[in-house]
Motif scaffolding. Sequence first.
Motif, PDB file in Angstrom:
ATOM      1  N   SER A 390       0.824  -1.202   0.000  1.00  0.00           N
ATOM      2  CA  SER A 390       0.000   0.000   0.000  1.00  0.00           C
ATOM      3  C   SER A 390       0.858   1.251   0.000  1.00  0.00           C
ATOM      4  O   SER A 390       1.906   1.315   0.661  1.00  0.00           O
ATOM      5  N   ILE A 391       0.400   2.283  -0.712  1.00  0.00           N
ATOM      6  CA  ILE A 391       1.145   3.533  -0.840  1.00  0.00           C
ATOM      7  C   ILE A 391       1.292   4.249   0.489  1.00  0.00           C
ATOM      8  O   ILE A 391       2.208   5.042   0.683  1.00  0.00           O
ATOM      9  N   ASP A 392       0.403   3.980   1.445  1.00  0.00           N
ATOM     10  CA  ASP A 392       0.454   4.706   2.714  1.00  0.00           C
ATOM     11  C   ASP A 392       1.331   4.029   3.753  1.00  0.00           C
ATOM     12  O   ASP A 392       1.312   4.391   4.931  1.00  0.00           O
ATOM     13  N   THR A 393       2.135   3.037   3.331  1.00  0.00           N
ATOM     14  CA  THR A 393       3.093   2.399   4.225  1.00  0.00           C
ATOM     15  C   THR A 393       4.508   2.713   3.746  1.00  0.00           C
ATOM     16  O   THR A 393       4.752   2.870   2.551  1.00  0.00           O
ATOM     17  N   THR A 394       5.444   2.815   4.682  1.00  0.00           N
ATOM     18  CA  THR A 394       6.842   2.985   4.288  1.00  0.00           C
ATOM     19  C   THR A 394       7.306   1.699   3.603  1.00  0.00           C
ATOM     20  O   THR A 394       6.826   0.607   3.900  1.00  0.00           O
ATOM     21  N   GLN A 395       8.254   1.850   2.690  1.00  0.00           N
ATOM     22  CA  GLN A 395       8.681   0.714   1.877  1.00  0.00           C
ATOM     23  C   GLN A 395      10.197   0.603   1.860  1.00  0.00           C
ATOM     24  O   GLN A 395      10.904   1.607   1.738  1.00  0.00           O
ATOM     25  N   THR A 396      10.680  -0.619   1.987  1.00  0.00           N
ATOM     26  CA  THR A 396      12.098  -0.901   1.842  1.00  0.00           C
ATOM     27  C   THR A 396      12.269  -1.848   0.658  1.00  0.00           C
ATOM     28  O   THR A 396      11.629  -2.907   0.608  1.00  0.00           O
ATOM     29  N   ILE A 397      13.099  -1.473  -0.294  1.00  0.00           N
ATOM     30  CA  ILE A 397      13.354  -2.286  -1.488  1.00  0.00           C
ATOM     31  C   ILE A 397      14.742  -2.881  -1.371  1.00  0.00           C
ATOM     32  O   ILE A 397      15.736  -2.161  -1.241  1.00  0.00           O
ATOM     33  N   ASP A 398      14.832  -4.193  -1.394  1.00  0.00           N
ATOM     34  CA  ASP A 398      16.118  -4.902  -1.361  1.00  0.00           C
ATOM     35  C   ASP A 398      16.561  -5.126  -2.806  1.00  0.00           C
ATOM     36  O   ASP A 398      15.983  -5.958  -3.518  1.00  0.00           O
ATOM     37  N   ALA A 459     -11.633 -16.437 -11.496  1.00  0.00           N
ATOM     38  CA  ALA A 459     -12.988 -16.000 -11.161  1.00  0.00           C
ATOM     39  C   ALA A 459     -12.991 -14.773 -10.258  1.00  0.00           C
ATOM     40  O   ALA A 459     -13.924 -13.969 -10.291  1.00  0.00           O
ATOM     41  N   SER A 460     -11.952 -14.606  -9.455  1.00  0.00           N
ATOM     42  CA  SER A 460     -11.928 -13.499  -8.488  1.00  0.00           C
ATOM     43  C   SER A 460     -11.423 -12.185  -9.073  1.00  0.00           C
ATOM     44  O   SER A 460     -11.604 -11.134  -8.458  1.00  0.00           O
ATOM     45  N   LEU A 461     -10.797 -12.206 -10.252  1.00  0.00           N
ATOM     46  CA  LEU A 461     -10.181 -10.985 -10.770  1.00  0.00           C
ATOM     47  C   LEU A 461     -11.159  -9.833 -10.970  1.00  0.00           C
ATOM     48  O   LEU A 461     -10.837  -8.694 -10.596  1.00  0.00           O
ATOM     49  N   PRO A 462     -12.357 -10.020 -11.531  1.00  0.00           N
ATOM     50  CA  PRO A 462     -13.259  -8.872 -11.668  1.00  0.00           C
ATOM     51  C   PRO A 462     -13.564  -8.194 -10.330  1.00  0.00           C
ATOM     52  O   PRO A 462     -13.601  -6.962 -10.248  1.00  0.00           O
ATOM     53  N   ASP A 463     -13.749  -8.986  -9.276  1.00  0.00           N
ATOM     54  CA  ASP A 463     -13.997  -8.400  -7.958  1.00  0.00           C
ATOM     55  C   ASP A 463     -12.770  -7.669  -7.445  1.00  0.00           C
ATOM     56  O   ASP A 463     -12.876  -6.612  -6.814  1.00  0.00           O
ATOM     57  N   VAL A 464     -11.593  -8.235  -7.692  1.00  0.00           N
ATOM     58  CA  VAL A 464     -10.355  -7.592  -7.237  1.00  0.00           C
ATOM     59  C   VAL A 464     -10.178  -6.238  -7.910  1.00  0.00           C
ATOM     60  O   VAL A 464      -9.804  -5.250  -7.262  1.00  0.00           O
ATOM     61  N   VAL A 465     -10.461  -6.164  -9.203  1.00  0.00           N
ATOM     62  CA  VAL A 465     -10.308  -4.899  -9.928  1.00  0.00           C
ATOM     63  C   VAL A 465     -11.232  -3.832  -9.359  1.00  0.00           C
ATOM     64  O   VAL A 465     -10.819  -2.692  -9.119  1.00  0.00           O
ATOM     65  N   VAL A 466     -12.488  -4.194  -9.119  1.00  0.00           N
ATOM     66  CA  VAL A 466     -13.431  -3.220  -8.567  1.00  0.00           C
ATOM     67  C   VAL A 466     -13.023  -2.817  -7.157  1.00  0.00           C
ATOM     68  O   VAL A 466     -13.024  -1.634  -6.809  1.00  0.00           O
ATOM     69  N   ALA A 467     -12.665  -3.790  -6.325  1.00  0.00           N
ATOM     70  CA  ALA A 467     -12.280  -3.482  -4.948  1.00  0.00           C
ATOM     71  C   ALA A 467     -11.022  -2.617  -4.902  1.00  0.00           C
ATOM     72  O   ALA A 467     -10.933  -1.672  -4.114  1.00  0.00           O
ATOM     73  N   ALA A 468     -10.048  -2.924  -5.760  1.00  0.00           N
ATOM     74  CA  ALA A 468      -8.810  -2.142  -5.795  1.00  0.00           C
ATOM     75  C   ALA A 468      -9.073  -0.720  -6.257  1.00  0.00           C
ATOM     76  O   ALA A 468      -8.445   0.236  -5.781  1.00  0.00           O
ATOM     77  N   THR A 469     -10.001  -0.557  -7.179  1.00  0.00           N
ATOM     78  CA  THR A 469     -10.349   0.784  -7.652  1.00  0.00           C
ATOM     79  C   THR A 469     -11.020   1.572  -6.544  1.00  0.00           C
ATOM     80  O   THR A 469     -10.669   2.732  -6.289  1.00  0.00           O
ATOM     81  N   ARG A 470     -11.983   0.976  -5.885  1.00  0.00           N
ATOM     82  CA  ARG A 470     -12.688   1.677  -4.806  1.00  0.00           C
ATOM     83  C   ARG A 470     -11.746   2.050  -3.663  1.00  0.00           C
ATOM     84  O   ARG A 470     -11.878   3.119  -3.070  1.00  0.00           O
ATOM     85  N   ALA A 471     -10.808   1.162  -3.357  1.00  0.00           N
ATOM     86  CA  ALA A 471      -9.869   1.405  -2.258  1.00  0.00           C
ATOM     87  C   ALA A 471      -8.664   2.220  -2.695  1.00  0.00           C
ATOM     88  O   ALA A 471      -7.809   2.536  -1.871  1.00  0.00           O
TER      89      ALA A 471
END
Length: 536
Positions: A390-398, A459-471
């Motif tokens: 998530s963009i609102d968490t700090t991130q460390t890239i190895d 089967a879950s991808l359409p729901d994931v796309v909508v949920a990711a957009t809303r969130a």
Amino acid sequence: MPDVRDGLRDGLRSALEGAGVDGAPVEIAIERPRDRSHGEWSSNVALAAAKAAGRPPRELAEQIVAHLSAEPPPHVVTVEAAGPGFVNFRLAPSWLHEVLGAVIDAGVDGYARSTEGAGRSVSVEFVSANPTGPLHAGHGRWAAYGDSLCRLLERCGYAVYREFYVNDRGRQIDLFTASLEARSRGAEPADDGYHGEYVAEWAAEMPDTAEVRQWGLERAHRDQAETLAAMNVSFDLYTSESALVARGAMDSVLDELCGREMVYENDGAVWLRTGEFGDSADRVLVKSDGEPTYFLPDIAYHHEKFSRGDLVIDILGADHHGYVPRMRAALGALGHRPDGYETLIGQNVTLRRGGAEVRLSKRAGDMVLVADLLDEVGPDVTRLVYLLQSIDTTQTIDVDVVSAQSAENPVYYVQYAHARIHSLGRMAAARDVRRAPLDDVDLSVLVRERELDVLRALASLPDVVVAATRARAPHQVTTWARELAAAFHRFWHDCPILRDDVDEELRQARLWLVEGARVGLAVALSILGVSAPERL
């Protein structure tokens, strides 16, 4: 695409009527249980309708189950009452075989699309780095996030305008110009100037006849645009603050605020009544010396953005928390709806190699440049790594991990799944194995758990796309892509396709399953702005 939940809802409505329930819920929730042993789908309809039914939820759930067991909806094998009043459904694999057909029919362009944003336009501003130097690692994160969010919004039917605000006025531009001038003369910039080695490099490129300020702004813009293009990020509109002021937008918005009686004078300064719209205090728009604050042109720019979108989204850096309430208040003073303005705050990024924090560029002074990360690991890895969380968490890239071609590298793992699919196609062609038309293939032979896991993910991808957009959460698509890749790799290991002892009917069904996985991976990688390679 057919949705098995529609049939389940119809069955539940019929069961409620059969149980004599008036005033049943208009919307019947159908969700995936966290524990798959509870079935493929579950509904809390008995809990929601218990009051209208005048009986305990568990008792109502058992009555619903009795009705549905006698007249089960399509694909349903068993129905069970669970817990305080849940209704759980166990389905035959046939519903997943229908999903595979829908995936194939829709293809990469059509699968997992939604119309929920149809008729709405949205302005998304992201990156908006000051034109005083190259893009650092934090800018890269906001670029990957912002562009992928725009792709999500577009997949859900929104008309999207990608915007970049060029803050080319003010003290930081004066300091940058003075630093370029100093370097061009072989001198050190002032203590509060810009000391990165890039300033010396750019000064060495600058023609003697150049107007330093304009040349420097153009040089910074070109560097940033090249880096963004290398990340597969583009913008529909660049707005220059100086041009915005020159065309009178700042004066115009001040006049409008005056006309709305939203400003007043105090101690020679002009103040905006932001405190009346939720801000912690009123804010100065014009200082006592007659100079506007940075806030006034920002208000003018945001006011203009509403002419391009009924929803305005700002993606801002971690130091902008205090900016949000004052801008929301200013837009409220101009009559804009509070829910028409969204802000998303990105957190910082740290890069590590060999267990220690690193800076990838000596020439950038104390900056970690996006361009160096691109050189180190490439654009696909750069983008997808930024989108792992998530963009609102700090991130460390190895850097060591994301440079490796192994299962530990999440980017390689996902792309390798797509490349494997194409390698199968090449092997099949070499053996003269061809897919039969889908209508001629019996998909009902796909019953092994490894096969069904791939289908469940699809089967879950359409729901994931909508949920990711809303969130506003593209990382949810990254998570899905990794889950599908894992399911596909397990399928690949356990379910042979081209081996001689594989029945031809099963081979054909598995070939189409592989094609469905290809479509799903390509959709997800497209949303994430990452290539879907045919070879690795």
